[in-house]
Design a protein around this motif. Structure first.
Motif, PDB file in Angstrom:
ATOM      1  N   GLU A  92       0.332   0.604  -7.039  1.00 46.75           N
ATOM      2  CA  GLU A  92      -0.131  -0.277  -5.963  1.00 46.75           C
ATOM      3  C   GLU A  92      -0.199  -1.730  -6.443  1.00 46.75           C
ATOM      4  O   GLU A  92       0.078  -2.658  -5.677  1.00 46.75           O
ATOM      5  CB  GLU A  92      -1.499   0.162  -5.452  1.00 46.75           C
ATOM      6  N   ARG A  93      -0.554  -1.929  -7.697  1.00 46.46           N
ATOM      7  CA  ARG A  93      -0.621  -3.280  -8.254  1.00 46.46           C
ATOM      8  C   ARG A  93       0.772  -3.832  -8.578  1.00 46.46           C
ATOM      9  O   ARG A  93       0.996  -5.047  -8.509  1.00 46.46           O
ATOM     10  CB  ARG A  93      -1.459  -3.280  -9.551  1.00 46.46           C
ATOM     11  N   GLU A  94       1.697  -2.964  -8.912  1.00 45.05           N
ATOM     12  CA  GLU A  94       3.002  -3.394  -9.404  1.00 45.05           C
ATOM     13  C   GLU A  94       3.937  -3.894  -8.312  1.00 45.05           C
ATOM     14  O   GLU A  94       4.833  -4.685  -8.578  1.00 45.05           O
ATOM     15  CB  GLU A  94       3.681  -2.237 -10.141  1.00 45.05           C
ATOM     16  N   LYS A 101      -2.754 -10.569  -1.169  1.00 49.29           N
ATOM     17  CA  LYS A 101      -2.881  -9.147  -1.483  1.00 49.29           C
ATOM     18  C   LYS A 101      -3.131  -8.924  -2.972  1.00 49.29           C
ATOM     19  O   LYS A 101      -3.891  -8.035  -3.362  1.00 49.29           O
ATOM     20  CB  LYS A 101      -1.624  -8.405  -1.038  1.00 49.29           C
ATOM     21  N   ILE A 102      -2.485  -9.741  -3.806  1.00 51.70           N
ATOM     22  CA  ILE A 102      -2.689  -9.622  -5.254  1.00 51.70           C
ATOM     23  C   ILE A 102      -4.150  -9.874  -5.603  1.00 51.70           C
ATOM     24  O   ILE A 102      -4.763  -9.119  -6.371  1.00 51.70           O
ATOM     25  CB  ILE A 102      -1.774 -10.598  -6.009  1.00 51.70           C
ATOM     26  N   GLU A 103      -4.738 -10.913  -5.034  1.00 54.17           N
ATOM     27  CA  GLU A 103      -6.132 -11.231  -5.331  1.00 54.17           C
ATOM     28  C   GLU A 103      -7.073 -10.153  -4.803  1.00 54.17           C
ATOM     29  O   GLU A 103      -8.068  -9.803  -5.455  1.00 54.17           O
ATOM     30  CB  GLU A 103      -6.480 -12.592  -4.745  1.00 54.17           C
ATOM     31  N   ALA A 104      -6.752  -9.596  -3.629  1.00 55.27           N
ATOM     32  CA  ALA A 104      -7.584  -8.529  -3.069  1.00 55.27           C
ATOM     33  C   ALA A 104      -7.509  -7.274  -3.940  1.00 55.27           C
ATOM     34  O   ALA A 104      -8.531  -6.630  -4.220  1.00 55.27           O
ATOM     35  CB  ALA A 104      -7.144  -8.220  -1.642  1.00 55.27           C
ATOM     36  N   LEU A 105      -6.312  -6.938  -4.389  1.00 54.52           N
ATOM     37  CA  LEU A 105      -6.151  -5.755  -5.233  1.00 54.52           C
ATOM     38  C   LEU A 105      -6.805  -5.939  -6.596  1.00 54.52           C
ATOM     39  O   LEU A 105      -7.296  -4.973  -7.190  1.00 54.52           O
ATOM     40  CB  LEU A 105      -4.666  -5.434  -5.403  1.00 54.52           C
TER      41      LEU A 105
END
Length: 303
Positions: A92-94, A101-105
């Motif tokens: 999910e991060r990759e 979305k990156i900051e939320a994850l």
């Protein structure tokens, strides 16, 4: 001045063993990554030599925690769930590009860097220094952080450690020669990996051919109470004589359309067969798509 890229050192597959010459640590099921720290700047390089710094904002403040600079660290980025790496959550991060979305994850699924080597210190290469000394220095300089953890190890007892690690649900163990240098991009006997594998009895539901007409891979399905579940293709484990004998049997079982399968993304060019032949398959794990990861055919019924 640190190099722009460094190819990670690689490991060979091995059966578990004991040796006073080796250390043994958990094989973390994550993304292999080198961290380059110069001053307040951090750059993260993956195994393909790509810059993935943007994916992990939780790591951006790490350089400020170190009392030394000009560092290159080697390790694995993991997303932990219940104290164990989750490959599914890491994926999910990759595969996210949106900054929002990156900051939320990074808040919902924070990553941890499991550090197991030190390649540069204050701009000076340590790659010719024995691993024993590199690990000693690493432990001395590593700061405390929820995002940065030393990959701890045991000495001598490789077999017992492997059994314990696998029983606790980890992927396997890395064995590393304590006197070895770091050899960028090399796969040598200094680093060895012990991997736990699952096993499953599957039905062969189809196959693929190479351009020369020889057997390329088998298409596999696992029988379940809900029906046949497609587990992907397996291309290794059979000798050439075995593959030739199996191909003759498969040709006699060909059908015009696939059997009823749960799953999707079946390969183009597949030749479908009546699911009458079974085989034992070992695999690393079942992916989020329901496929076997790194499958090997160990035995085919009647072959």
């Amino acid at each position: 001045m640190l190099p722009r890229v460094i190819k990670p050192m690689l490991a060979k597959l091995s059966e578990p063993f004991d040796s006073p010459r080796f250390l043994y640590e958990i094989k973390w099921d994550g993304t292999r990554a080198l961290f380059f720290l110069e001053g307040s700047a951090l750059r993260i390089q993956n195994r393909r030599l790509r810059d993935i710094t943007y994916r992990y904002p939780e790591f951006w403040g790490l350089p400020q925690l170190f009392s030394r600079s000009g560092l290159v660290l080697d390790g694995e980025i993991v997303v932990l769930s219940g104290g164990r790496p989750s490959f599914r959550l890491l994926q999910e991060r990759e595969h996210v590009a949106s900054r929002v979305k990156i900051e939320a994850l990074s808040r919902r699924l924070p990553a941890t860097y499991m550090v197991f080597d030190l390649l540069y210190l204050e701009g000076r290469s340590l790659m010719e220094t024995p691993l024993r000394e590199r690990r000693r220095i690493l432990r001395e300089i590593l700061p405390e952080s929820p995002y940065l953890v030393e990959s701890r190890y045991v000495l001598e007892k490789g077999r017992a450690f492997f059994e314990k690690v696998v029983s606790e649900g980890f992927e396997g163990v890395m064995a590393k020669d304590l006197e070895s240098p770091y050899l960028p991009g090399k796969r040598v006997d200094f680093w060895l990996k012990f991997k736990a594998r699952g096993r499953c009895t599957c039905l062969i539901v189809g196959y693929l051919l190479r351009p020369d007409g020889t057997l390329k891979s088998l298409l596999l399905a696992e029988p379940t109470p809900e029906g046949l579940v497609y587990r992907g293709r397996a291309a290794s484990g059979l000798s050439l004589p075995e593959a030739d004998r199996l191909l003759s049997r498969l040709r006699a079982l060909e059908v015009p359309s696939p059997p009823l399968l749960r799953g999707r993304r079946f390969p183009q060019g597949a030749r479908w067969v009546s699911p009458e032949l079974s085989c034992v398959v070992s695999y690393q794990e079942v992916t989020s798509e329901g496929r076997f990861r790194a499958p090997v055919v160990e035995k085919v019924e009647g072959l």
